[in-house]
Design a protein around this motif. Sequence first.
Motif, short mmCIF file in Angstrom:
data_model
loop_
_atom_site.label_atom_id
_atom_site.label_comp_id
_atom_site.label_asym_id
_atom_site.label_seq_id
_atom_site.Cartn_x
_atom_site.Cartn_y
_atom_site.Cartn_z
N ILE A 178 4.88 -9.02 -5.42
CA ILE A 178 3.54 -8.94 -5.14
C ILE A 178 3.26 -9.79 -3.66
CG2 ILE A 178 1.04 -9.42 -6.01
CD1 ILE A 178 2.19 -9.03 -8.64
N LYS A 179 3.68 -10.88 -3.90
CA LYS A 179 3.40 -11.72 -2.53
C LYS A 179 4.09 -11.08 -1.37
CE LYS A 179 5.01 -16.12 -0.57
NZ LYS A 179 5.95 -17.45 -0.74
N ARG A 180 5.23 -10.18 -1.17
CA ARG A 180 5.69 -9.70 -0.18
C ARG A 180 4.70 -8.45 0.28
NH1 ARG A 180 11.60 -7.66 0.52
NH2 ARG A 180 10.53 -7.83 2.71
N ARG A 181 4.20 -7.74 -0.88
CA ARG A 181 3.16 -6.73 -0.60
C ARG A 181 1.83 -7.22 -0.02
NH1 ARG A 181 0.19 -4.06 1.02
NH2 ARG A 181 -0.64 -2.08 0.52
N PHE A 182 1.15 -8.13 -0.98
CA PHE A 182 -0.14 -8.49 -0.76
C PHE A 182 -0.33 -9.75 -0.05
CE2 PHE A 182 -0.47 -5.44 -3.91
CZ PHE A 182 -1.18 -4.17 -3.36
N GLY A 183 0.54 -10.91 -0.21
CA GLY A 183 0.17 -12.11 0.37
C GLY A 183 0.30 -13.14 -0.58
N PRO A 184 0.39 -14.56 -0.42
CA PRO A 184 0.39 -15.40 -1.43
C PRO A 184 -0.76 -15.55 -2.10
CG PRO A 184 0.34 -16.43 0.90
CD PRO A 184 0.54 -14.70 1.14
N GLU A 185 -2.10 -15.30 -1.43
CA GLU A 185 -3.11 -15.61 -2.23
C GLU A 185 -3.27 -14.70 -3.52
OE1 GLU A 185 -3.00 -15.10 0.99
OE2 GLU A 185 -3.99 -17.05 1.82
N ASN A 186 -2.95 -13.45 -3.32
CA ASN A 186 -2.82 -12.50 -4.48
C ASN A 186 -1.67 -12.81 -5.32
OD1 ASN A 186 -4.92 -10.27 -3.86
ND2 ASN A 186 -4.05 -10.26 -1.94
N GLU A 187 -0.63 -13.34 -4.74
CA GLU A 187 0.50 -13.69 -5.65
C GLU A 187 -0.20 -14.85 -6.66
OE1 GLU A 187 4.54 -15.96 -5.41
OE2 GLU A 187 3.43 -16.60 -4.01
N GLN A 188 -0.85 -15.77 -6.54
CA GLN A 188 -1.51 -16.61 -7.17
C GLN A 188 -2.54 -15.95 -8.16
OE1 GLN A 188 -1.00 -20.43 -6.89
NE2 GLN A 188 0.71 -19.48 -5.95
N PHE A 189 -3.22 -15.26 -7.56
CA PHE A 189 -4.25 -14.81 -8.67
C PHE A 189 -3.36 -13.73 -9.85
CE2 PHE A 189 -6.32 -10.62 -9.79
CZ PHE A 189 -7.71 -11.05 -10.26
N PHE A 190 -2.46 -12.97 -9.24
CA PHE A 190 -1.84 -12.00 -10.29
C PHE A 190 -1.03 -12.88 -11.27
CE2 PHE A 190 -3.30 -8.45 -7.59
CZ PHE A 190 -3.71 -7.54 -8.42
N SER A 191 -0.42 -13.84 -10.45
CA SER A 191 0.52 -14.88 -11.36
C SER A 191 -0.36 -15.27 -12.59
CB SER A 191 0.97 -15.96 -10.70
OG SER A 191 2.03 -15.64 -9.66
#
Length: 592
Positions: free
Chosen positions: A107-120
């Motif tokens: 998810i981080k590779r596709r959408f970036g670190p902010e979305n990684e945090q949200f989806f985590s």
Amino acid sequence: MVYEYLVIAGYFLLILGIGFAFKSMAKNSTSDYFRGGGRMLWWMVGSTAFMAQFSAWTFTGAAGKAFTDGFAISLVFFANTFAYFCGWLYFSARFRQMRVDTPTEGIKRRFGPENEQFFSWALIVFSMINAGVWLNALGVFSSAVFNADISLTIVITGLTVLFVSVLSGAWGVVASDFVQTLIVAVISIACAIVALVKVGGPVTLVNDFPVDFVMGPDMNYGILLFGTFIFFLTKQLITIMNLNDSFRFLNAKDSVNARKAALLAMVLMGIGSIIWFIPPWASAILYPDAAAAYPELGNKAGDAVYLVFTRNAMPVGTVGLLLAGLFAASMSSMDSALNKNAGIFVRSLYQPFLLKRETAVTDKHLLRVSRVVSFISGILVIIVALFFKSLKELSLFELMMNVSTMIQVPLLIPLIFGLLIKKTPQWAPWVTVAIGLSVSWIMTYVITPDTFAQWIGLAQPFTRRESVDVGLMLMIVAHLVITAGFFCATTLFYKPQNDGHRAETDRFFRDIETPVIADFEQDDYDRQQRNKLGLMVIIMSAGMVVMMAIPNPLWGRLVFLCCGLVMFAIGCLLKYSARPVNTPPQSKGELS
């Protein structure tokens, strides 16, 4: 019941043995712990992909639905089969080619670190809810077997799953899934054959079913059955082939094995969609009062029909095997959730937090933290299951469908459409989820099936069964039109010059089109997998043959003998294939 207890005890010893056998393969790094270092063979990965969609709910809530409604429940599982077909055709290899250890890293590779945090955070919470539903289903069934308190059963079972997950990580999870797939297959096929014999064959099964076998009861509008199936195809594709559930295929040793794994899961699911439900269908004819056999379960009493069939129609000892299969199914679903949660937390939340504080951290430290996180996650799942146990007004089927459709679909829509649509702004995923959850609330409390019936001017109101089906259909349609439609529409707001993540997104899409090839060290891992699991399967087959000593009619003893011989043959094939073979050294590939 003494034989049933012995069978279950033997099963638990086998599972614990798998945990210890694969412990050494998961102790070297967090990559080994989270996904087996990406070195697993297709039949192991395919088994875990299959078992991830198979839980105690299949033998409880889904079986109860089959008992009352007939063939309709198979449509849900045919939709799973379709999803794995799409996985074989397109998704599975691309998931493996993301070259990550955890889903949220993808998810981080596709959408970036902010979305990684949200989806985590969102995915950790949801997976605990989902695992709680599975564990609750197992508690309902096993408490009926042992006449034990459901809460106590949930706690004991949850702690057992927790042990295996914490001890051996992904290697133990996937290896146990393979063994559990064999157990489920043996139980299902044996019960299906006996059910067909006792009921008089498949033609009699369909003709003598108490209600219309295809349509089921309380169905004034037959078109709803077709509509439900069509929308379930879409729903199951979204909930199985997405970036979060990519963890099923991250374990594969290369792209080819990832595709083979999806194909195996498709075949198993397609066959199982019929095999699993033959005993409940037969029970509706042979034991019409089966749904009332355990009144202490309240509205969930119908979810124990598989147990009624097994106790009445199968040889002594089969109930123990059935419960072992239920433990197998729930353990697979729960331990996968625990292992995935640990990976998400450590790689996407804990490690970035330490890096921001410029704290030095080693992979060994992260591995220790992973085990602690798995343990805490397991405790929380047990608490969630105990909460669901208190919701007596909902059947397990309705509970599973409500959780899946209201929460899971809006959460996962960006994680599948993001693989197909490249140019989306950074805010698109989390805003889509927020809109999706709002849609779920509106479709639950505002636009109800009764409201819909009034809008279209139906002369005859929906029955309760139709209301449940229409509610699910309306929810799925709303998410496809509004939630997915919104995500697709965000491409209109995409501006390349404002996209700070553009370069990494381009690399991500290049990578998912580039095959992963196993390196020269893979042969040793292949032999270890075949050798360890071959031994475990042979031990399991010996236990099955020993069950012939249980006092049963001759046909009952032969059932155990045949099952044991099939497993023994599989174990021997695995051991034989583990022999060293003199082959020219391979050049180093692109394993990652």
